[in-house]
Design a protein around this motif. Structure first.
Motif, PDB file in Angstrom:
ATOM      1  N   GLN A  18       0.931  -1.102   0.259  1.00 44.60           N
ATOM      2  CA  GLN A  18       0.124  -0.010   0.120  1.00 44.60           C
ATOM      3  C   GLN A  18       0.772   1.216  -0.182  1.00 44.60           C
ATOM      4  O   GLN A  18       0.542   2.363  -0.843  1.00 44.60           O
ATOM      5  N   VAL A  19       1.806   1.109   0.852  1.00 40.50           N
ATOM      6  CA  VAL A  19       2.854   2.414   0.931  1.00 40.50           C
ATOM      7  C   VAL A  19       3.564   2.525  -0.471  1.00 40.50           C
ATOM      8  O   VAL A  19       3.512   3.775  -0.951  1.00 40.50           O
ATOM      9  N   VAL A  20       4.175   1.618  -0.778  1.00 43.79           N
ATOM     10  CA  VAL A  20       4.737   1.560  -2.308  1.00 43.79           C
ATOM     11  C   VAL A  20       3.832   2.187  -3.266  1.00 43.79           C
ATOM     12  O   VAL A  20       4.204   2.825  -4.067  1.00 43.79           O
ATOM     13  N   GLY A  21       2.737   1.658  -3.459  1.00 42.73           N
ATOM     14  CA  GLY A  21       1.448   2.106  -4.356  1.00 42.73           C
ATOM     15  C   GLY A  21       1.082   3.321  -4.286  1.00 42.73           C
ATOM     16  O   GLY A  21       1.159   4.186  -5.248  1.00 42.73           O
ATOM     17  N   ASN A  22       1.095   3.833  -3.133  1.00 46.19           N
ATOM     18  CA  ASN A  22       0.732   5.180  -2.992  1.00 46.19           C
ATOM     19  C   ASN A  22       1.822   6.307  -2.940  1.00 46.19           C
ATOM     20  O   ASN A  22       1.626   7.497  -3.452  1.00 46.19           O
ATOM     21  N   GLU A  23       2.812   5.855  -2.773  1.00 50.18           N
ATOM     22  CA  GLU A  23       4.092   6.948  -2.417  1.00 50.18           C
ATOM     23  C   GLU A  23       5.191   6.855  -3.515  1.00 50.18           C
ATOM     24  O   GLU A  23       6.010   7.705  -3.665  1.00 50.18           O
ATOM     25  N   CYS A  24       5.429   5.790  -3.954  1.00 47.70           N
ATOM     26  CA  CYS A  24       6.623   5.281  -4.748  1.00 47.70           C
ATOM     27  C   CYS A  24       6.464   5.343  -6.364  1.00 47.70           C
ATOM     28  O   CYS A  24       7.270   5.291  -7.107  1.00 47.70           O
ATOM     29  N   MET A  25       5.123   4.950  -7.028  1.00 49.61           N
ATOM     30  CA  MET A  25       4.997   4.399  -8.142  1.00 49.61           C
ATOM     31  C   MET A  25       4.927   5.710  -8.947  1.00 49.61           C
ATOM     32  O   MET A  25       3.980   6.596  -9.087  1.00 49.61           O
ATOM     33  N   GLN A  26       6.031   5.984  -9.714  1.00 50.66           N
ATOM     34  CA  GLN A  26       5.909   7.183 -10.930  1.00 50.66           C
ATOM     35  C   GLN A  26       7.011   6.722 -11.756  1.00 50.66           C
ATOM     36  O   GLN A  26       7.853   5.662 -11.739  1.00 50.66           O
ATOM     37  N   ALA A  27       6.949   7.237 -13.004  1.00 51.77           N
ATOM     38  CA  ALA A  27       7.866   6.792 -14.082  1.00 51.77           C
ATOM     39  C   ALA A  27       9.326   7.258 -13.449  1.00 51.77           C
ATOM     40  O   ALA A  27       9.566   8.344 -12.986  1.00 51.77           O
ATOM     41  N   GLY A  28      10.370   6.456 -13.810  1.00 50.14           N
ATOM     42  CA  GLY A  28      11.791   6.465 -13.495  1.00 50.14           C
ATOM     43  C   GLY A  28      11.913   5.807 -12.178  1.00 50.14           C
ATOM     44  O   GLY A  28      13.047   5.362 -11.852  1.00 50.14           O
ATOM     45  N   THR A  29      11.065   5.099 -11.433  1.00 51.21           N
ATOM     46  CA  THR A  29      11.169   4.539 -10.219  1.00 51.21           C
ATOM     47  C   THR A  29      11.801   2.964 -10.687  1.00 51.21           C
ATOM     48  O   THR A  29      11.200   2.474 -11.715  1.00 51.21           O
ATOM     49  N   VAL A  30      12.603   2.582  -9.760  1.00 47.80           N
ATOM     50  CA  VAL A  30      12.875   1.052 -10.318  1.00 47.80           C
ATOM     51  C   VAL A  30      12.723   0.034  -9.185  1.00 47.80           C
ATOM     52  O   VAL A  30      12.735   0.557  -7.902  1.00 47.80           O
ATOM     53  N   ILE A  31      11.916  -0.865  -9.848  1.00 44.64           N
ATOM     54  CA  ILE A  31      11.595  -1.899  -8.716  1.00 44.64           C
ATOM     55  C   ILE A  31      12.226  -3.125  -8.713  1.00 44.64           C
ATOM     56  O   ILE A  31      12.648  -3.614  -9.945  1.00 44.64           O
ATOM     57  N   GLU A  32      12.925  -3.626  -7.690  1.00 47.99           N
ATOM     58  CA  GLU A  32      13.922  -4.757  -7.685  1.00 47.99           C
ATOM     59  C   GLU A  32      13.227  -5.585  -6.831  1.00 47.99           C
ATOM     60  O   GLU A  32      12.892  -5.414  -5.962  1.00 47.99           O
ATOM     61  N   ILE A  33      13.228  -6.787  -7.339  1.00 48.77           N
ATOM     62  CA  ILE A  33      12.810  -7.932  -6.531  1.00 48.77           C
ATOM     63  C   ILE A  33      13.883  -9.267  -6.325  1.00 48.77           C
ATOM     64  O   ILE A  33      14.590  -9.435  -7.010  1.00 48.77           O
ATOM     65  N   SER A  34      13.884  -9.323  -5.145  1.00 49.14           N
ATOM     66  CA  SER A  34      14.934 -10.476  -4.686  1.00 49.14           C
ATOM     67  C   SER A  34      14.249 -11.564  -4.173  1.00 49.14           C
ATOM     68  O   SER A  34      13.558 -11.424  -3.259  1.00 49.14           O
ATOM     69  N   VAL A  35      14.719 -12.937  -4.755  1.00 50.85           N
ATOM     70  CA  VAL A  35      14.194 -13.939  -4.093  1.00 50.85           C
ATOM     71  C   VAL A  35      15.283 -15.120  -3.755  1.00 50.85           C
ATOM     72  O   VAL A  35      16.043 -15.424  -4.377  1.00 50.85           O
ATOM     73  N   THR A  36      15.016 -15.331  -2.265  1.00 49.50           N
ATOM     74  CA  THR A  36      16.101 -16.603  -1.790  1.00 49.50           C
ATOM     75  C   THR A  36      15.249 -17.819  -1.819  1.00 49.50           C
ATOM     76  O   THR A  36      14.376 -17.784  -1.033  1.00 49.50           O
ATOM     77  N   LYS A  37      15.882 -18.727  -2.660  1.00 48.46           N
ATOM     78  CA  LYS A  37      15.178 -19.994  -2.642  1.00 48.46           C
ATOM     79  C   LYS A  37      15.582 -20.777  -1.319  1.00 48.46           C
ATOM     80  O   LYS A  37      16.284 -20.470  -0.518  1.00 48.46           O
ATOM     81  N   ALA A  38      14.770 -21.590  -0.911  1.00 48.54           N
ATOM     82  CA  ALA A  38      15.118 -22.598   0.044  1.00 48.54           C
ATOM     83  C   ALA A  38      16.412 -23.190   0.272  1.00 48.54           C
ATOM     84  O   ALA A  38      17.076 -23.371   1.335  1.00 48.54           O
ATOM     85  N   ASN A  39      17.154 -23.445  -0.847  1.00 48.10           N
ATOM     86  CA  ASN A  39      18.497 -23.850  -0.956  1.00 48.10           C
ATOM     87  C   ASN A  39      19.425 -22.651  -0.891  1.00 48.10           C
ATOM     88  O   ASN A  39      20.763 -23.060  -0.811  1.00 48.10           O
TER      89      ASN A  39
END
Length: 78
Positions: free
Chosen positions: A29-50
């Motif tokens: 909710q915070v990200v959607g309301n405060e951070c979403m604008q052109a030029g914003t970089v969204i980075e997703i990191s996933v750590t698998k069980a291994n």
């Protein structure tokens, strides 16, 4: 084909998800309301069980913002 009962099932799953991870919906909710604008970089990191880590990112553009606005409108209607 659209299955109306699927909406109810997904709603129940989302409710359980929120109960299990109460901080994450607020984060979205915070990200959607405060951070979403052109030029914003969204980075997703996933750590698998291994322990293996996979990371990716995107930089939002104006077309992405149109999609995000449409999704927000759709969410408000439901």
């Amino acid at each position: 084909m659209f299955n109306p009962s699927m909406i109810f099932q997904v709603k129940n799953m989302w409710d359980r998800f929120q109960k299990n991870h109460p901080k994450f919906p607020r984060f979205l909710q915070v990200v959607g309301n405060e951070c979403m604008q052109a030029g914003t970089v969204i980075e997703i990191s996933v750590t698998k069980a291994n322990g293996e880590n996979i990371t990716s990112n995107i930089k939002l553009n104006e077309e992405d913002m149109e999609l995000i606005a449409a999704m927000k409108d759709l969410a408000r209607q439901s």
